[in-house]
Every structure is written in C-alpha cells, then in structure tokens.
Scaffold this motif. Structure first.
Motif, mmCIF file in Angstrom:
data_model
loop_
_atom_site.group_PDB
_atom_site.id
_atom_site.type_symbol
_atom_site.label_atom_id
_atom_site.label_comp_id
_atom_site.label_asym_id
_atom_site.label_seq_id
_atom_site.Cartn_x
_atom_site.Cartn_y
_atom_site.Cartn_z
ATOM 1 N N ALA A 70 0.846 -1.205 0.000
ATOM 2 C CA ALA A 70 0.000 0.000 0.000
ATOM 3 C C ALA A 70 0.882 1.255 0.000
ATOM 4 C CB ALA A 70 -0.922 -0.016 1.219
ATOM 5 N N ARG A 71 1.935 1.228 0.795
ATOM 6 C CA ARG A 71 2.849 2.383 0.862
ATOM 7 C C ARG A 71 3.601 2.550 -0.456
ATOM 8 N NH1 ARG A 71 4.139 1.092 6.012
ATOM 9 N NH2 ARG A 71 5.944 -0.146 5.367
ATOM 10 N N ARG A 72 4.117 1.432 -0.947
ATOM 11 C CA ARG A 72 4.956 1.472 -2.151
ATOM 12 C C ARG A 72 4.184 1.959 -3.374
ATOM 13 N NH1 ARG A 72 9.152 -0.531 -5.064
ATOM 14 N NH2 ARG A 72 8.657 -2.025 -6.695
ATOM 15 N N PHE A 73 2.923 1.546 -3.476
ATOM 16 C CA PHE A 73 2.124 1.894 -4.654
ATOM 17 C C PHE A 73 1.215 3.099 -4.437
ATOM 18 C CE2 PHE A 73 2.430 -2.934 -5.313
ATOM 19 C CZ PHE A 73 3.620 -2.805 -6.023
ATOM 20 N N GLY A 74 1.195 3.629 -3.208
ATOM 21 C CA GLY A 74 0.302 4.756 -2.936
ATOM 22 C C GLY A 74 -1.149 4.378 -3.199
ATOM 23 N N TYR A 75 -1.485 3.121 -2.886
ATOM 24 C CA TYR A 75 -2.867 2.668 -3.078
ATOM 25 C C TYR A 75 -3.337 2.051 -1.752
ATOM 26 C CZ TYR A 75 -7.061 0.894 -5.146
ATOM 27 O OH TYR A 75 -8.395 0.686 -5.422
ATOM 28 N N PRO A 76 -4.425 2.574 -1.190
ATOM 29 C CA PRO A 76 -4.730 2.230 0.203
ATOM 30 C C PRO A 76 -5.229 0.811 0.456
ATOM 31 C CG PRO A 76 -6.458 3.638 -0.726
ATOM 32 C CD PRO A 76 -5.368 3.557 -1.753
ATOM 33 N N LEU A 77 -5.857 0.197 -0.536
ATOM 34 C CA LEU A 77 -6.551 -1.056 -0.240
ATOM 35 C C LEU A 77 -5.812 -2.246 -0.853
ATOM 36 C CD1 LEU A 77 -9.090 -1.820 1.265
ATOM 37 C CD2 LEU A 77 -10.363 -1.627 -0.879
ATOM 38 N N VAL A 78 -5.052 -2.959 -0.018
ATOM 39 C CA VAL A 78 -4.293 -4.124 -0.489
ATOM 40 C C VAL A 78 -4.571 -5.286 0.458
ATOM 41 C CG1 VAL A 78 -1.998 -5.005 -1.102
ATOM 42 C CG2 VAL A 78 -2.454 -2.556 -1.282
ATOM 43 N N ALA A 79 -4.753 -6.474 -0.102
ATOM 44 C CA ALA A 79 -4.953 -7.668 0.730
ATOM 45 C C ALA A 79 -4.142 -8.801 0.119
ATOM 46 C CB ALA A 79 -6.427 -8.044 0.782
ATOM 47 N N ALA A 80 -3.753 -9.753 0.962
ATOM 48 C CA ALA A 80 -3.076 -10.947 0.445
ATOM 49 C C ALA A 80 -4.106 -12.061 0.333
ATOM 50 C CB ALA A 80 -1.950 -11.354 1.385
ATOM 51 N N ALA A 81 -3.953 -12.914 -0.684
ATOM 52 C CA ALA A 81 -4.914 -14.013 -0.876
ATOM 53 C C ALA A 81 -4.626 -15.143 0.115
ATOM 54 C CB ALA A 81 -4.871 -14.516 -2.309
ATOM 55 N N THR A 82 -4.853 -14.834 1.387
ATOM 56 C CA THR A 82 -4.705 -15.839 2.439
ATOM 57 C C THR A 82 -6.024 -15.883 3.205
ATOM 58 O OG1 THR A 82 -3.962 -14.152 3.990
ATOM 59 C CG2 THR A 82 -2.246 -15.327 2.786
ATOM 60 N N ALA A 83 -6.230 -16.951 3.968
ATOM 61 C CA ALA A 83 -7.484 -17.089 4.715
ATOM 62 C C ALA A 83 -7.690 -15.916 5.672
ATOM 63 C CB ALA A 83 -7.471 -18.410 5.469
ATOM 64 N N GLN A 84 -6.578 -15.350 6.203
ATOM 65 C CA GLN A 84 -6.716 -14.256 7.170
ATOM 66 C C GLN A 84 -7.165 -12.968 6.488
ATOM 67 O OE1 GLN A 84 -3.622 -15.988 6.890
ATOM 68 N NE2 GLN A 84 -4.440 -17.475 8.332
ATOM 69 N N GLU A 85 -6.595 -12.637 5.327
ATOM 70 C CA GLU A 85 -6.846 -11.321 4.738
ATOM 71 C C GLU A 85 -7.924 -11.327 3.663
ATOM 72 O OE1 GLU A 85 -3.518 -8.943 3.554
ATOM 73 O OE2 GLU A 85 -2.264 -9.675 5.172
ATOM 74 N N PHE A 86 -8.067 -12.430 2.933
ATOM 75 C CA PHE A 86 -9.012 -12.441 1.808
ATOM 76 C C PHE A 86 -9.667 -13.806 1.809
ATOM 77 C CE2 PHE A 86 -9.898 -12.166 -2.862
ATOM 78 C CZ PHE A 86 -10.578 -10.958 -2.840
ATOM 79 N N TYR A 87 -9.191 -14.712 0.999
ATOM 80 C CA TYR A 87 -9.492 -16.130 1.175
ATOM 81 C C TYR A 87 -8.465 -16.925 0.390
ATOM 82 C CZ TYR A 87 -12.079 -15.421 -3.240
ATOM 83 O OH TYR A 87 -12.435 -15.075 -4.508
ATOM 84 N N ALA A 88 -8.233 -18.155 0.812
ATOM 85 C CA ALA A 88 -7.206 -18.974 0.164
ATOM 86 C C ALA A 88 -7.798 -19.685 -1.049
ATOM 87 C CB ALA A 88 -6.667 -19.993 1.162
ATOM 88 N N ILE A 89 -6.955 -19.922 -2.050
ATOM 89 C CA ILE A 89 -7.390 -20.525 -3.308
ATOM 90 C C ILE A 89 -6.380 -21.588 -3.725
ATOM 91 C CG2 ILE A 89 -7.770 -20.056 -5.775
ATOM 92 C CD1 ILE A 89 -8.532 -17.222 -5.065
ATOM 93 N N GLN A 90 -6.880 -22.710 -4.234
ATOM 94 C CA GLN A 90 -6.001 -23.701 -4.890
ATOM 95 C C GLN A 90 -6.077 -23.463 -6.378
ATOM 96 O OE1 GLN A 90 -6.600 -27.773 -2.306
ATOM 97 N NE2 GLN A 90 -8.194 -27.242 -3.723
ATOM 98 N N GLY A 91 -4.937 -23.567 -7.073
ATOM 99 C CA GLY A 91 -4.971 -23.458 -8.527
ATOM 100 C C GLY A 91 -5.134 -22.043 -9.041
ATOM 101 N N ASP A 92 -4.738 -21.075 -8.232
ATOM 102 C CA ASP A 92 -4.838 -19.659 -8.598
ATOM 103 C C ASP A 92 -3.775 -19.306 -9.651
ATOM 104 O OD1 ASP A 92 -5.619 -16.718 -7.414
ATOM 105 O OD2 ASP A 92 -3.482 -16.832 -7.888
ATOM 106 N N MET A 93 -4.155 -18.522 -10.649
ATOM 107 C CA MET A 93 -3.254 -18.210 -11.759
ATOM 108 C C MET A 93 -2.013 -17.430 -11.307
ATOM 109 S SD MET A 93 -4.144 -16.482 -15.434
ATOM 110 C CE MET A 93 -4.592 -14.837 -14.915
ATOM 111 N N ILE A 94 -2.226 -16.435 -10.440
ATOM 112 C CA ILE A 94 -1.099 -15.603 -10.009
ATOM 113 C C ILE A 94 -0.152 -16.420 -9.114
ATOM 114 C CG2 ILE A 94 -0.473 -13.476 -8.772
ATOM 115 C CD1 ILE A 94 -1.855 -12.873 -11.402
ATOM 116 N N ASP A 95 -0.728 -17.245 -8.240
ATOM 117 C CA ASP A 95 0.119 -18.120 -7.403
ATOM 118 C C ASP A 95 0.956 -19.042 -8.287
ATOM 119 O OD1 ASP A 95 -1.123 -17.014 -5.233
ATOM 120 O OD2 ASP A 95 -2.319 -18.782 -4.721
ATOM 121 N N TYR A 96 0.328 -19.582 -9.323
ATOM 122 C CA TYR A 96 1.037 -20.460 -10.259
ATOM 123 C C TYR A 96 2.239 -19.723 -10.861
ATOM 124 C CZ TYR A 96 2.151 -22.634 -14.722
ATOM 125 O OH TYR A 96 2.824 -23.169 -15.777
ATOM 126 N N LEU A 97 2.004 -18.471 -11.256
ATOM 127 C CA LEU A 97 3.089 -17.714 -11.891
ATOM 128 C C LEU A 97 4.235 -17.429 -10.928
ATOM 129 C CD1 LEU A 97 1.095 -15.341 -14.205
ATOM 130 C CD2 LEU A 97 2.909 -16.901 -14.888
#
Ligand code: ZN
Length: 370
Positions: free
Chosen positions: A250-277
């Motif tokens: 959020a600080r680096r990009f000057g964009y206030p709303l950032v979440a990680a795709a984890t169960a705590q912050e957003f939700y966890a996913i199997q087979g996610d395209m970005i995780d694959y990359l």
C-alpha cells in the motif's frame, strides 16, 4: 471509449481495432488468436509487442479469466490503452495484452468455462493430487449444489437462509467460507470446481507466459477481476507467495486497499493463476524481477450478509445452469448475477476507473514502467 461492452463480440472487435494504436508505438506489435476447440466463434486474443531495443521490462495485462468478469476487464484494458500506453517506452518495454482468457464464460455470462471449470482453480501442474483435497466441501455438496430446478427466488432464498445458520454453527463461519471458496476437484457440477484436467484455456495461458517472460529481465503482471472485497472499491489482491506485506505494498504503490490471498486477509485458493506464476518464476527464472497482482472490483460488499448474498447467487446460478429454471426466476437470477460480476451503473464504473488510475499510476511508477 473505456465503456463496458454490450457483448463479447463487440469487446473482441474493439480489441482487434486497438492493434493500430499499439502499432503506432510498437510497429512490431502482432495480434494473435487461439480458437477453442468446438467453439469456432470464440477465441483467446492477445496483442504481443516486443521491446524495440532492449528487453528490460515486460508488462502483462490479462482479463476475463472468470468469463463474465471480462466486461469490466475489457473496460479497464481500454483505459490502460488510452491513458497509459503512450507513457511506456517501447525501446525497453514489451507488452502482452490478453483479451478474455475465458471467452465462453463471457459470452454466456458465466464465471466458469464450458466444462464448468473455474479457471482460477485450474492453474496447477497436476490435478490428481488435488482431488482428495478440501475434505470439508463434500459434506456441503447437497447444500451448495442441490440437483433440482430453480423455480422461485423467494422460496429458494427462504430455504437457503433457514439451512445456513445450522451449517455455519456446525462448521464455523471461517471454515464454511474457506471450504466453499478454496476450490474442489471432485464434483464436476458443483460450484468452485477446479476441473479434472488442465483446461485448454489454462494451457494456452501457461504457454503464452513461458514464451514471453523468458526474454525479459523484469515482469509485471496485472489481472482484472470483479465481485469480491469492499463495495464499490477496488482491492489489490496479492499472491500468498508475494513477500511484500499488504501494508508495504500500500505504501509502495500509494494505493490504500491491499490484501493478500490468504485465509486471514481475503481467502485462500487452490490453482490460482497468479500463485502459479509466482511458483513458475521462482522455479524457472529465479533471477528475474517479478511482481503480479489482481485488481478485484468490489460489488456487493463484504459484510456477512453480503457474503451470504454472493454465495446464494453462485449456488442459484449453478443450479439453474444444470437443472433449468422457470423463465421469470431465470430473469431475476441473471440480473442478480450481473449485479455481482458486471455492474453497468455509470457511477460504479466511474469509481472503478478512478481506483484503476490510482493503482496503475502507483504500480507502474514504483516498478519503473512510467
Ligand atoms: Zn474473478
């Protein structure tokens, strides 16, 4: 015009016309299409433009992995082309712009592809080891995927809301939500089905990524999605493999709303395209600088009630697809599904564009693209 297109065909035609403006800056730019087998009128289309002097940086922009979400994705692709393309340097920057990874889903207003596969649960090396995963999904199958036609929104809403508290109590809200959204590989007619084989669309994208990233020292990938997160705001959803914390991003990009795709912050996913990359880049090109993220445009919101409405819409839509629906019930459902994944209100779009500009500006600057 950065408007939301009326149809898949209109969106594709507009993208084909964009080749001229890319060629104005990258005379080497090419437009490619990959037709899907048995669906000759549908294609995955991309513009590929190689850096003209030094292959320093590659920018990848992808849309429509979840078919219906491609309407908003297409509008954001236009925004990028109209406002940011001319600010990049063709001498050292290459482009891979992908118009609609899941064209069948966009045309049919579904998130999944023609085989009911959620492509963002399908980016894996092998499906077989995943089939027994997510054991909490099976006991929820009869609730999530009732094998009966969709007849009356009022009655089905009532039935769902009567059953839900018991399920949430016995599972716990967090576990219930995690089991639903994680992805599953056992129920081909179920919601959040990740497939029993790697899909043509997935293989096409894997190939495209490999072909493009190997030439560049640095890769930046932005992927457009709709439907989750706070209402009327875009969330940058980082991969669970990204080392930067959400606060740092959020600080680096000057964009206030950032979440990680984890169960705590957003939700966890199997087979996610970005995780694959992230895994692919770490294993095959560990020396390259890489950042990828998802722009997730919120619609319903994220209160418990919003989550229930969202899950309800997913369940009903899948049920109507497989077991049929009364015409009036189908019409109500189509409106509800569109509100969740491709809202067309001008005020919503204006806010989505403002958030997109702020994020493009922040990320492209921080990563050295503009
Ligand atoms: Zn999505």
């Amino acid at each position: 015009m950065t408007s939301i297109p009326d149809t898949y065909e209109q969106s594709r035609e507009r993208f084909h016309d964009d080749l001229a403006s890319v060629r104005y800056l990258w005379p080497v730019a090419r437009l490619n299409s990959h037709s899907l087998p048995g669906q000759d009128d549908l294609s995955i289309d991309w513009i590929s433009a190689r850096a003209t002097k030094r292959k320093d940086k590659l920018l990848i922009l992808t849309t429509g992995e979840h078919g219906i979400e491609g309407y908003v994705g297409s509008a954001m692709m236009q925004l990028f082309l109209e406002e940011y393309l001319s600010r990049l340097d063709p001498a050292d920057t290459g482009l891979l712009l992908v118009h609609i990874i899941n064209p069948w889903g966009m045309k049919d207003h579904r998130r999944v592809n023609a085989s009911n596969v959620d492509l963002n649960r399908n980016f894996v090396k092998e499906i077989v080891p995943l089939i027994p995963s997510n054991p909490d999904y099976a006991p929820l199958d009869s609730f999530l995927n009732p094998p009966r036609p969709f007849r009356s929104p009022t009655l089905h809403k009532l039935a769902l809301i009567l059953r839900l508290p018991g399920l949430m109590l016995s599972f716990g809200i967090a576990k219930f939500r995690a089991a639903t959204l994680l992805g599953q590989y056992r129920f081909p007619k179920g919601v959040y089905f990740g497939g029993q084989e790697i899909q043509e669309e997935t293989l096409t994208m894997m190939e495209l990524y490999r072909e493009h990233v190997q030439e560049y020292a640095q890769v930046l990938h932005l992927d457009m999605h709709t439907g989750y997160g706070p209402r009327d705001r875009m969330t940058l959803v980082n991969s669970c493999h990204e080392k930067m914390t959400s606060e740092e991003a959020a600080r680096r990009f000057g964009y206030p709303l950032v979440a990680a795709a984890t169960a705590q912050e957003f939700y966890a996913i199997q087979g996610d395209m970005i995780d694959y990359l992230y895994t692919f880049m770490r294993e095959e090109f560990p020396g390259k600088r890489f950042y990828a993220t998802t722009f997730e445009f919120g619609t319903f919101g994220e209160s418990l009630w919003d989550n229930i409405r969202e899950l309800r819409t997913m369940i009903f839509e899948n049920r109507a697809h497989w077991f049929g629906a009364r015409p009036s019930a189908r019409a109500w459902l189509a409106r509800e599904f569109d509100k969740l994944y491709c809202p067309i209100e001008p005020a919503w779009l204006e806010k989505a564009q403002a958030d997109t500009r702020q994020a493009f500006e922040g990320i492209l600057k921080a990563e050295g693209y503009i």
